[in-house]
Motif scaffolding. Structure first.
Motif, PDB file in Angstrom:
ATOM      1  N   SER A 155      33.589  43.549  35.739  1.00 26.36           N
ATOM      2  CA  SER A 155      33.158  44.757  36.432  1.00 26.36           C
ATOM      3  C   SER A 155      33.061  45.877  35.405  1.00 26.36           C
ATOM      4  CB  SER A 155      34.151  45.130  37.540  1.00 26.36           C
ATOM      5  OG  SER A 155      35.412  45.386  36.977  1.00 26.36           O
ATOM      6  N   GLY A 156      32.302  46.888  35.733  1.00 29.10           N
ATOM      7  CA  GLY A 156      32.157  48.008  34.814  1.00 29.10           C
ATOM      8  C   GLY A 156      33.411  48.864  34.804  1.00 29.10           C
ATOM      9  N   GLY A 157      33.444  49.827  33.940  1.00 33.06           N
ATOM     10  CA  GLY A 157      34.571  50.746  33.865  1.00 33.06           C
ATOM     11  C   GLY A 157      35.507  50.415  32.730  1.00 33.06           C
ATOM     12  N   ARG A 158      36.562  51.221  32.644  1.00 36.34           N
ATOM     13  CA  ARG A 158      37.534  51.045  31.570  1.00 36.34           C
ATOM     14  C   ARG A 158      38.361  49.785  31.769  1.00 36.34           C
ATOM     15  NH1 ARG A 158      40.597  56.802  30.910  1.00 36.34           N
ATOM     16  NH2 ARG A 158      38.865  57.938  29.995  1.00 36.34           N
ATOM     17  N   LYS A 159      38.853  49.262  30.664  1.00 32.79           N
ATOM     18  CA  LYS A 159      39.798  48.162  30.742  1.00 32.79           C
ATOM     19  C   LYS A 159      41.134  48.740  31.197  1.00 32.79           C
ATOM     20  CE  LYS A 159      37.738  45.364  27.136  1.00 32.79           C
ATOM     21  NZ  LYS A 159      37.911  44.710  25.844  1.00 32.79           N
ATOM     22  N   PRO A 160      41.910  47.957  31.943  1.00 32.11           N
ATOM     23  CA  PRO A 160      43.215  48.458  32.369  1.00 32.11           C
ATOM     24  C   PRO A 160      44.101  48.766  31.163  1.00 32.11           C
ATOM     25  CG  PRO A 160      42.656  46.392  33.486  1.00 32.11           C
ATOM     26  CD  PRO A 160      41.616  46.636  32.442  1.00 32.11           C
ATOM     27  N   LYS A 161      44.927  49.795  31.285  1.00 30.53           N
ATOM     28  CA  LYS A 161      45.812  50.181  30.179  1.00 30.53           C
ATOM     29  C   LYS A 161      46.938  49.182  29.986  1.00 30.53           C
ATOM     30  CE  LYS A 161      44.914  55.018  29.894  1.00 30.53           C
ATOM     31  NZ  LYS A 161      45.396  56.166  29.200  1.00 30.53           N
ATOM     32  N   LEU A 162      47.294  48.473  31.052  1.00 29.22           N
ATOM     33  CA  LEU A 162      48.391  47.512  30.979  1.00 29.22           C
ATOM     34  C   LEU A 162      47.885  46.122  31.338  1.00 29.22           C
ATOM     35  CD1 LEU A 162      51.088  49.626  32.833  1.00 29.22           C
ATOM     36  CD2 LEU A 162      50.965  49.214  30.365  1.00 29.22           C
ATOM     37  N   GLY A 163      48.292  45.132  30.557  1.00 26.11           N
ATOM     38  CA  GLY A 163      47.939  43.748  30.843  1.00 26.11           C
ATOM     39  C   GLY A 163      48.896  43.147  31.865  1.00 26.11           C
ATOM     40  N   GLU A 164      48.575  41.928  32.333  1.00 25.69           N
ATOM     41  CA  GLU A 164      49.412  41.267  33.343  1.00 25.69           C
ATOM     42  C   GLU A 164      50.834  41.047  32.838  1.00 25.69           C
ATOM     43  OE1 GLU A 164      47.644  37.755  35.070  1.00 25.69           O
ATOM     44  OE2 GLU A 164      45.655  38.688  34.982  1.00 25.69           O
TER      45      GLU A 164
END
Length: 193
Positions: free
Chosen positions: A138-147
């Motif tokens: 999906s578009g947009g920023r990557k999450p700041k925190l991973g799983e």
């Protein structure tokens, strides 16, 4: 009586109005409004005052086009609003004015180019998002925190002695980001400090 009212803008306090002011005075402006604001800044209080002072039959004069609008679409919008109110526009450096028929034609060509530019940007944005979605993202920023980080944070926050602010600092994010990624955490009394 029709007036020629000038508008000048500089981007920083270090810059001076002298060049613009001299040109506007020489062009017959009796009143000049001056803003110190970045071209990207939508807040231009003197421009707002200038636009309120203009009456039908007046002409707004600027030294250069980029002094009035922070983008071509913005410039076109301002000048179109002026035209609807019966107010002329003149840019001294580019020798563009909307008082004569030829001047209006030139400006409307600019307006058409601005609309074309907006359409191209819109098309590229939609095409880019479609290409990203086709690849399963999906578009947009990557999450700041991973799983993995979210799991670690949840484990840390189970300990009532660990403050949310300390965990946020450790992971280099804000408390709001933690709440967003980890879920709503009931505020603990010592976190409120």
């Amino acid at each position: 009586m029709n007036q020629r009212i000038g508008y000048a803008r500089v981007s920083t306090q270090d810059q001076h109005f002298d060049l613009q002011r001299d040109a506007l005075l020489q062009a017959g402006c009796g009143v000049i409004y001056e803003d110190t604001a970045s071209g990207k800044n939508a807040m231009r209080p003197e421009l707002e005052q200038c636009l309120k002072a203009l009456r039908s039959g007046d002409t707004l004069v600027v030294w250069r086009l980029d002094r009035l609008g922070h983008s071509l679409p913005d410039l076109v919008q301002v000048v179109s609003d002026l035209e609807r109110s019966g107010i002329g526009f003149e840019s001294l450096t580019e020798k563009i004015e909307t008082v004569s028929a030829a001047g209006k034609l030139v400006f409307h060509v600019f307006a058409a180019l601005a609309e074309f530019e907006r359409s191209l940007i819109r098309e590229r944005t939609h095409a880019g998002l479609a290409a990203v979605r086709a690849r399963g993202r999906s578009g947009g920023r990557k999450p700041k925190l991973g799983e993995k980080q979210v799991r670690e944070i949840k484990a840390l926050l189970r300990d009532p002695d660990i403050r949310v602010a300390d965990v946020a600092r450790r992971y280099g994010v804000s408390r709001t980001t933690l709440y967003k990624h980890v879920g709503v955490i009931a505020p603990r009394q010592w976190d409120m400090a």
